[in-house]
Design a protein around this motif. Structure first.
Motif, PDB file in Angstrom:
ATOM      1  N   THR A 166      -6.289  37.268  46.441  1.00  0.00           N
ATOM      2  CA  THR A 166      -5.718  36.059  45.853  1.00  0.00           C
ATOM      3  C   THR A 166      -4.918  36.365  44.584  1.00  0.00           C
ATOM      4  O   THR A 166      -4.864  37.509  44.117  1.00  0.00           O
ATOM      5  N   VAL A 167      -4.327  35.335  44.015  1.00  0.00           N
ATOM      6  CA  VAL A 167      -3.483  35.486  42.834  1.00  0.00           C
ATOM      7  C   VAL A 167      -4.318  35.774  41.588  1.00  0.00           C
ATOM      8  O   VAL A 167      -5.508  35.453  41.518  1.00  0.00           O
ATOM      9  N   PHE A 168      -3.661  36.364  40.608  1.00  0.00           N
ATOM     10  CA  PHE A 168      -4.236  36.564  39.277  1.00  0.00           C
ATOM     11  C   PHE A 168      -3.380  35.725  38.338  1.00  0.00           C
ATOM     12  O   PHE A 168      -2.202  36.019  38.123  1.00  0.00           O
ATOM     13  N   THR A 169      -3.962  34.663  37.778  1.00  0.00           N
ATOM     14  CA  THR A 169      -3.155  33.666  37.078  1.00  0.00           C
ATOM     15  C   THR A 169      -2.746  34.073  35.661  1.00  0.00           C
ATOM     16  O   THR A 169      -1.739  33.580  35.152  1.00  0.00           O
ATOM     17  N   ARG A 170      -3.502  34.978  35.018  1.00  0.00           N
ATOM     18  CA  ARG A 170      -3.149  35.382  33.646  1.00  0.00           C
ATOM     19  C   ARG A 170      -2.126  36.520  33.731  1.00  0.00           C
ATOM     20  O   ARG A 170      -2.432  37.686  33.465  1.00  0.00           O
ATOM     21  N   PHE A 171      -0.893  36.166  34.098  1.00  0.00           N
ATOM     22  CA  PHE A 171       0.085  37.193  34.458  1.00  0.00           C
ATOM     23  C   PHE A 171       0.536  38.039  33.282  1.00  0.00           C
ATOM     24  O   PHE A 171       1.163  39.088  33.476  1.00  0.00           O
ATOM     25  N   ARG A 172       0.225  37.635  32.044  1.00  0.00           N
ATOM     26  CA  ARG A 172       0.594  38.463  30.897  1.00  0.00           C
ATOM     27  C   ARG A 172      -0.475  39.504  30.563  1.00  0.00           C
ATOM     28  O   ARG A 172      -0.243  40.388  29.740  1.00  0.00           O
ATOM     29  N   ASP A 173      -1.651  39.398  31.172  1.00  0.00           N
ATOM     30  CA  ASP A 173      -2.733  40.349  30.922  1.00  0.00           C
ATOM     31  C   ASP A 173      -2.608  41.489  31.933  1.00  0.00           C
ATOM     32  O   ASP A 173      -3.286  41.517  32.958  1.00  0.00           O
ATOM     33  N   GLU A 174      -1.745  42.439  31.617  1.00  0.00           N
ATOM     34  CA  GLU A 174      -1.408  43.492  32.576  1.00  0.00           C
ATOM     35  C   GLU A 174      -2.599  44.386  32.886  1.00  0.00           C
ATOM     36  O   GLU A 174      -2.808  44.781  34.042  1.00  0.00           O
ATOM     37  N   ALA A 175      -3.400  44.721  31.883  1.00  0.00           N
ATOM     38  CA  ALA A 175      -4.527  45.622  32.095  1.00  0.00           C
ATOM     39  C   ALA A 175      -5.547  45.001  33.050  1.00  0.00           C
ATOM     40  O   ALA A 175      -6.028  45.659  33.988  1.00  0.00           O
ATOM     41  N   ALA A 176      -5.876  43.731  32.832  1.00  0.00           N
ATOM     42  CA  ALA A 176      -6.842  43.054  33.701  1.00  0.00           C
ATOM     43  C   ALA A 176      -6.277  42.878  35.105  1.00  0.00           C
ATOM     44  O   ALA A 176      -7.012  42.989  36.097  1.00  0.00           O
ATOM     45  N   PHE A 177      -4.990  42.633  35.183  1.00  0.00           N
ATOM     46  CA  PHE A 177      -4.350  42.472  36.488  1.00  0.00           C
ATOM     47  C   PHE A 177      -4.408  43.764  37.284  1.00  0.00           C
ATOM     48  O   PHE A 177      -4.777  43.780  38.465  1.00  0.00           O
ATOM     49  N   ARG A 178      -4.079  44.877  36.654  1.00  0.00           N
ATOM     50  CA  ARG A 178      -4.130  46.157  37.348  1.00  0.00           C
ATOM     51  C   ARG A 178      -5.559  46.483  37.781  1.00  0.00           C
ATOM     52  O   ARG A 178      -5.784  47.001  38.881  1.00  0.00           O
ATOM     53  N   ALA A 179      -6.521  46.176  36.924  1.00  0.00           N
ATOM     54  CA  ALA A 179      -7.917  46.440  37.272  1.00  0.00           C
ATOM     55  C   ALA A 179      -8.326  45.637  38.496  1.00  0.00           C
ATOM     56  O   ALA A 179      -9.036  46.145  39.380  1.00  0.00           O
ATOM     57  N   GLU A 180      -7.870  44.389  38.579  1.00  0.00           N
ATOM     58  CA  GLU A 180      -8.218  43.569  39.738  1.00  0.00           C
ATOM     59  C   GLU A 180      -7.534  44.086  41.004  1.00  0.00           C
ATOM     60  O   GLU A 180      -8.130  44.062  42.088  1.00  0.00           O
ATOM     61  N   CYS A 181      -6.289  44.554  40.886  1.00  0.00           N
ATOM     62  CA  CYS A 181      -5.599  45.153  42.036  1.00  0.00           C
ATOM     63  C   CYS A 181      -6.334  46.394  42.529  1.00  0.00           C
ATOM     64  O   CYS A 181      -6.521  46.586  43.741  1.00  0.00           O
ATOM     65  N   LEU A 182      -6.745  47.250  41.598  1.00  0.00           N
ATOM     66  CA  LEU A 182      -7.444  48.480  41.975  1.00  0.00           C
ATOM     67  C   LEU A 182      -8.772  48.173  42.665  1.00  0.00           C
ATOM     68  O   LEU A 182      -9.144  48.824  43.647  1.00  0.00           O
ATOM     69  N   ALA A 183      -9.481  47.166  42.159  1.00  0.00           N
ATOM     70  CA  ALA A 183     -10.750  46.782  42.780  1.00  0.00           C
ATOM     71  C   ALA A 183     -10.520  46.232  44.181  1.00  0.00           C
ATOM     72  O   ALA A 183     -11.291  46.503  45.105  1.00  0.00           O
TER      73      ALA A 183
END
Length: 292
Positions: A198-215
């Motif tokens: 699914t989407v990651f809504t906090r699109f400015r939080d790059e570190a958290a976004f990448r972590a969620e993609c990796l997971a």
């Protein structure tokens, strides 16, 4: 598909930017991002975009998110966009295989009316946006030959549950949404289709976004939906097999081919059995598909 970018159905400017984003697929949204009084206009804008974008020599897949079957608006959505020959229809608030079968019948009629090839239009359900939908995740297997993947959503589900939030203070999902995510993976596996995160809504939080993609990649998701063009490059990078992983997978396949009677083989000090071979074959097949 690795990256699926949402773009509003009523914004030609954002649709054009979507074409330039590098996304594998664009989700042309007629549902949540379009106000009720703008939906007729959004349908016409989306149809015009489909007709122009399909003629491009290199383009992403074109997916239209219609309004849910229960809203009474899905027929008007399909009437408007099917002549534009979308590659797929995204079904929000899907409650299981019967909903996919219902939508498939609607699509088949409109394919015939628009003189499109029978079966050309695929279906991508958002399978966890209601509590009832969670219990339908095992019913997508054999629901329709049009089923292309399964994805999930946390925002509408939190509204359906009456939850105060769907994430903890550290950004991780609370238990109901972790369960929905895991069951989507299992439902997709049962239906033998890809699972899309699914989407990651906090699109400015790059570190958290990448972590969620990796997971998501670690757990078996084949790709991820994006709400902003800036997210596309990271999704494409993370969900593409690395050269090292691809080389190892090819080595595993070659070893089993050289030893067809072996149940277990050794590679670099590790014992590998048939599940490792299956995983290697899937990774190589995914890499080939991305290269097409």
């Amino acid at each position: 598909m690795r990256s699926l970018l949402f773009v509003p159905g009523d914004s030609p400017k954002k649709q054009q930017k979507g074409l330039e984003s590098g996304a594998d697929a664009l989700i042309l949204d007629l549902e949540d991002s379009v106000a009720l009084d703008q939906k007729p206009q959004a349908r016409e804008i989306t149809r015009a975009f489909l007709e122009s974008a399909r003629a491009l020599p290199a383009r992403p897949l074109l997916i239209v998110r219609i309004n849910a079957l229960s809203t009474g608006m899905s027929d008007a959505d399909l009437d408007a966009v099917m002549p534009g020959a979308p590659d797929a229809i995204m079904l929000p608030k899907s409650e299981g295989g019967p909903d996919v079968g219902h939508l498939a019948a609607k699509i088949a009629v409109r394919e015939a009316e628009a003189e499109l090839p029978d079966g050309a239009t695929r279906i991508l359900p958002i399978a966890t946006e209601t509590g009832k939908g969670i219990f339908g995740l095992g019913s997508y297997a054999r629901s329709s030959h049009r089923l292309m993947a399964l994805t999930w959503g946390a925002e509408d589900l939190s509204a359906d549950l009456g939850a105060e939030t769907n994430r903890l203070e550290d950004g991780s999902y609370t238990d109901p949404y972790r369960l929905a995510r895991a069951l989507t993976l299992l439902g997709a596996s049962a239906a033998q289709v890809d699972a899309i995160d699914t989407v990651f809504t906090r699109f400015r939080d790059e570190a958290a976004f990448r972590a969620e993609c990796l997971a998501a990649r670690r757990d078996g998701f084949a790709g991820k939906m994006a709400i902003h063009p800036a997210q596309v490059a990271a999704i494409n990078e993370i969900f593409s097999p690395s050269p090292e992983a691809l080389a190892k997978a090819q080595q595993i396949i070659a070893l089993f081919e050289a030893n067809p009677g072996a149940g277990v083989i050794g590679l670099d000090g590790e014992m590998l059995d048939r599940p490792h071979l299956t995983r290697a074959q899937r990774l190589v097949a995914r890499a080939r598909k991305l290269a097409e």
